[in-house]
Design an enzyme around this catalytic site. Structure first.
Site, PDB file in Angstrom:
ATOM      1  CB  ILE A 107      -0.928   0.042   1.231  1.00 45.35           C
ATOM      2  CG1 ILE A 107      -1.805  -1.207   1.290  1.00 45.35           C
ATOM      3  CG2 ILE A 107      -1.763   1.312   1.262  1.00 45.35           C
ATOM      4  CD1 ILE A 107      -2.861  -1.289   0.233  1.00 45.35           C
ATOM      5  CD  GLU A 112      16.859  18.533   7.716  1.00 50.56           C
ATOM      6  OE1 GLU A 112      16.141  18.246   6.745  1.00 50.56           O
ATOM      7  OE2 GLU A 112      17.900  19.221   7.626  1.00 50.56           O
TER       8      GLU A 112
END
Lengths: 183, 183
Positions: free
Chosen positions: A15, A141
């Site tokens: 999926i 980050e």
């Protein structure tokens, strides 16, 4: 181990393949010969670290959890990089998220978090002999975390109030209360 | 609670709507103004039951877990039906999976299982005063479970061997050892 309930895969439908998780639907043959569908999330696995300072404070991180749309306070944790040894991940994540290094990283336990739909496993470590790094490492980050150092009593109060509310941290607190801070 | 790390949703992409879980990708605005993607699994939530018989045995279920491709031994558990009160779910699941009824169902704790990617919450109950039902209820037609009644020592040994290996059961065993079977 008993394998009489094994569910053989008849077919697989991919999926989604993502940055952190994948999703597939397996059609399986049940023990009674009938077929059913299983929705299956793949996850790389993770480590979590019960880290205790010299003055008996627990090192925790406060972080926004988008799936819950709220901020939780948890023990430091992070995902395994591909092929990475969990202890290596634990040392790296402790440094990145808390700025502490350790030469004492000990596996307490490991557990699957949601065995009904996901293969995520968490390796829970205990870190002692913490040393503050002079230059803290860069974390991911897109991760924003705030460091907290709290007593076991404060942590249990936060669990009571719902700020601490995840399985790995609740397990770690129960462990800490009975094995580290035993009266 | 601190909301400075809140991640506001910029847009949502529905990936999958399933029988048990849904998957969507949210684009979020991070605290530093940058954008990132979050892969988010929705789950209805679940209950788990630490059930102890009159002769101090723990009631466990053995079940094949397709995400792990192995059989685990876990405390009885089940998903919340839409709008169902968790205590009602706990009473129903205990009856369906184990054939025991109880008039003593007490919430021990609740926790999110995988707050990094899923909103699943588990409500952990303790059930005492167990009574065997004469006619056991029908469970889900695609669930095959085998009942085990074991001592806390046997359970801890199974955890050591890896047959017990999921967060809710490990938490329940640690709780049982220190609060129910304290020396």
């Amino acid at each position: 181990m008993n394998n009489e309930f094994e569910e053989k895969t008849v077919s697989t439908e991919e999926i989604y393949k993502g940055k952190i998780i994948d999703l597939r639907i397996d059609t399986v043959r049940l023990p009674d010969g009938n077929q059913s569908k299983r929705e299956l999330v793949s996850h790389p696995g993770a480590v979590a670290i019960l880290a205790v300072t010299e003055d008996d404070k627990l090192v925790m991180v406060e972080q926004y959890r988008k799936p819950l749309e709220k901020t939780l306070i948890e023990i430091p944790a992070g995902k395994l990089e591909k092929g990475e040894n969990p202890e290596t991940t634990a040392i790296r994540e402790l440094e990145e998220e808390t700025g502490y290094s350790t030469d004492s990283m000990e596996l307490i336990n490991s557990f699957y978090t949601s065995p009904g739909f996901a293969d995520e496993i968490v390796y829970l470590y205990k870190a002692g002999s913490l040393k503050k790094l002079e230059n803290s490492l860069e974390g991911d980050e897109d991760e924003f975390v705030s460091l907290k150092e709290i007593t076991i009593e404060e942590a249990l109060e936060m669990e009571h109030s719902g700020y601490i509310h995840d399985a790995k941290t609740s397990y770690a607190l129960l462990y800490a209360k009975h094995f580290l801070f035993k009266d």
